[in-house]
Design a protein around this motif. Structure first.
Motif, short mmCIF file in Angstrom:
data_model
loop_
_atom_site.label_atom_id
_atom_site.label_comp_id
_atom_site.label_asym_id
_atom_site.label_seq_id
_atom_site.Cartn_x
_atom_site.Cartn_y
_atom_site.Cartn_z
N ILE A 104 31.16 32.48 38.79
CA ILE A 104 30.68 31.46 39.62
C ILE A 104 29.99 31.96 40.79
CG2 ILE A 104 31.64 29.17 40.79
CD1 ILE A 104 33.68 28.76 38.63
N HIS A 105 30.96 32.77 41.46
CA HIS A 105 30.22 33.40 42.72
C HIS A 105 28.82 33.88 42.51
CE1 HIS A 105 29.79 35.68 46.52
NE2 HIS A 105 29.71 36.80 45.61
N SER A 106 28.63 34.61 41.23
CA SER A 106 27.55 35.66 41.25
C SER A 106 26.50 34.52 40.53
CB SER A 106 27.55 36.36 40.04
OG SER A 106 27.75 35.68 38.84
N ALA A 115 39.74 35.63 47.65
CA ALA A 115 40.22 34.38 46.62
C ALA A 115 41.21 34.89 45.91
CB ALA A 115 39.13 34.18 45.66
N ALA A 116 41.99 33.77 45.25
CA ALA A 116 43.26 34.32 44.73
C ALA A 116 43.38 32.99 43.72
CB ALA A 116 44.40 34.33 45.35
N VAL A 117 44.13 33.42 42.35
CA VAL A 117 44.70 32.65 41.28
C VAL A 117 45.99 33.06 41.05
CG1 VAL A 117 42.39 31.96 40.44
CG2 VAL A 117 43.51 33.91 39.60
N ALA A 176 43.84 36.31 34.18
CA ALA A 176 42.60 37.32 34.05
C ALA A 176 41.31 36.63 33.87
CB ALA A 176 43.00 38.20 32.98
N PRO A 177 40.97 35.89 32.85
CA PRO A 177 39.76 35.05 32.78
C PRO A 177 39.60 34.03 33.69
CG PRO A 177 41.62 34.39 31.14
CD PRO A 177 42.06 35.46 31.91
N ALA A 178 40.69 33.46 34.57
CA ALA A 178 40.38 32.95 35.53
C ALA A 178 39.70 33.50 36.90
CB ALA A 178 41.80 32.01 35.98
N ALA A 179 40.40 34.65 36.85
CA ALA A 179 39.69 35.37 38.07
C ALA A 179 38.25 35.90 37.78
CB ALA A 179 40.55 36.69 38.30
N ALA A 180 38.17 36.20 36.46
CA ALA A 180 36.75 36.85 36.12
C ALA A 180 35.52 35.57 36.17
CB ALA A 180 36.96 37.34 34.53
N ARG A 224 46.55 37.02 41.18
CA ARG A 224 45.45 37.94 41.02
C ARG A 224 44.51 37.73 42.23
NH1 ARG A 224 43.38 40.89 36.14
NH2 ARG A 224 45.15 40.93 34.93
N GLU A 225 44.20 38.48 43.08
CA GLU A 225 43.39 38.28 44.32
C GLU A 225 42.35 39.28 44.00
OE1 GLU A 225 45.20 39.56 47.72
OE2 GLU A 225 46.95 38.17 47.76
N LEU A 226 41.06 38.67 44.58
CA LEU A 226 39.71 39.35 44.44
C LEU A 226 38.86 38.84 45.60
CD1 LEU A 226 37.73 37.07 41.84
CD2 LEU A 226 40.14 36.65 42.29
N GLY A 227 37.67 39.66 45.84
CA GLY A 227 36.87 39.39 47.04
C GLY A 227 35.60 38.68 46.42
#
Length: 312
Positions: free
Chosen positions: A43-45, A15-17, A34-38, A6-9
Motif C-alpha cells: 500500500i505504501h509503495s 508501522a506495526a501489526v 506476515a502477509p499483513a505486513a507485506a 511485526r514492525e516495519l518502516g
C-alpha cells in the motif's frame, strides 16, 4: 495468551501489526501477520508521492481528466472528497503545491528524539478552507474504475493514506482474538475477544505520556506539528500541516491533536481537523473524544460520548 508483532518502516515512519491468541496459535498468528505486513508495504509503495513510479505519482502526472486506477486509488480518491466534506474543507488533500512550497518536497523522517519546547507562535490563528475547494472536483466512477479531476489537481495521500491503510489491514485481521495496526501514528484496534488496549498519548516535546485512552474496538490517530518540522533557508519555521486557505504551515495554537473514532480514517481526519481549527473550535471537532495539546503545553481532554442502552 500470547501476542505476536511485526514492525516495519513505511508511511514515513514506523508501522506495526500485532495479534493475540492462545499459546498454541503462535504459527497461525505469524502466518496472518506476515502477509499483513507485506500488504502494508505494498500500500505504501502505491500511495507514496516520493516515488515517481508509484501509482499516486503516475495519477498526479497524468494529463487526462479521467484516469483508470486500481481499487486502492479509487478508495483514496473517495477518501479525499469525504475528508474535505467532513472537515469543512480544512483537511484538503489537494494542497500538494502549497505543501511543497512550504518545504516538504522530499520524505522527512519524524524526529526520533524529543524536541525541546519552543515558544508559542507569535500569531496563532485558526486555519481556513481554500475557497477554491479543489477537493470537490475529485470524484470516482466505480463502474469504470476511474478517478476524475481536472488536469493539474494533484493529491497528497498523507495522513488519509495512513488511516485508509490501517483500516484495510484491520479488515483482514478481524477474526483474530485481538489485533492492532499502527500506521505511523494511525492506530486501529479490534478483535473477536473484545480485549481492551491501553493507548498512551505522548507529549509532543518530551515524549512522556500526557493521557491514556482505553480502546476495545476502534481507532486512535494523532496529528501534530513537531514531528515533521523544519526551518527554511531564512530560518523561518515550517511543518507539514497546511492551512488550506493561506497555503502555508498552520499555526493555530494547537501543537498536537489526538482523536478517537470507529475507523482510523475518520480518526485521522478528525485529529487534523481539530488541530487546524484551533483551541476554541478544535474540541467540538473531536466528536468521539480525544485530547488537544496546546502550544503552551496545556491539555484539553474531550470525553468520549456516552452510549445509552436501548430501551427494552
Amino acid at each position: 495468551m500470547i501476542e505476536r508483532r511485526r514492525e516495519l518502516g513505511c508511511f514515513g515512519g514506523r508501522a506495526a501489526v500485532a495479534a493475540s491468541g492462545p499459546d498454541a496459535a503462535r504459527e497461525e498468528l505469524d502466518s496472518v501477520l506476515a502477509p499483513a505486513a507485506a500488504r502494508l508495504l505494498w500500500i505504501h509503495s502505491r500511495l507514496t508521492r516520493f516515488s515517481p513510479s508509484s501509482e499516486l505519482s503516475l495519477l498526479n502526472a497524468d494529463p487526462r481528466t479521467e484516469v483508470p486506477v486500481s481499487r486502492l486509488l479509487l478508495e483514496l480518491a473517495e477518501a479525499v472528497s469525504w475528508a474535505g466534506e467532513l472537515s469543512g474543507g480544512l483537511v484538503d488533500a489537494t494542497c500538494l503545491d502549497a505543501l511543497e512550497t512550504a518545504g516538504y518536497r522530499a520524505s522527512i523522517e519524524p524526529h526520533a528524539e524529543p524536541r525541546p519546547r519552543a515558544a508559542p507562535h507569535a500569531r496563532p490563528r485558526p486555519a481556513v478552507p481554500d475557497p477554491a475547494a479543489l477537493w470537490r472536483h475529485v470524484s470516482v466512477d466505480p463502474a469504470a474504475g476511474t478517478v476524475r479531476r481536472p488536469a493539474g489537481i494533484r493529491i497528497d495521500s498523507g495522513g488519509i493514506g495512513k488511516g485508509l491503510a490501517a483500516d484495510l489491514i484491520a479488515g483482514s485481521l478481524a477474526d483474530l482474538d485481538s489485533y492492532s495496526v499502527d500506521c505511523a501514528g494511525d492506530l486501529r484496534i479490534g478483535g473477536a475477544s473484545g480485549l481492551e488496549r491501553l493507548v498512551f498519548v505522548r507529549d509532543p516535546w518530551d515524549g512522556g505520556s500526557v493521557a491514556e485512552l482505553h480502546v476495545t474496538d476502534g481507532a486512535v490517530a494523532t496529528s501534530g506539528i513537531t514531528a515533521r518540522a523544519w526551518r527554511d533557508a531564512a530560518g523561518r519555521p515550517g511543518h507539514h500541516l497546511i492551512d488550506p486557505g493561506r497555503g502555508t504551515s498552520a499555526w493555530t495554537g494547537v501543537a498536537q491533536a489526538t482523536a478517537l473514532a470507529p475507523t482510523a480514517l475518520e480518526a485521522e481526519v478528525l485529529a487534523k481537523t481539530a488541530l487546524l481549527a484551533g483551541p476554541a473550535a478544535g474540541p467540538s471537532r473531536l466528536i468521539h473524544g480525544g485530547v488537544l495539546v496546546l502550544d503552551g503545553g496545556e491539555l484539553i481532554e474531550v470525553a468520549a460520548p456516552r452510549v445509552e442502552a436501548a430501551a427494552a
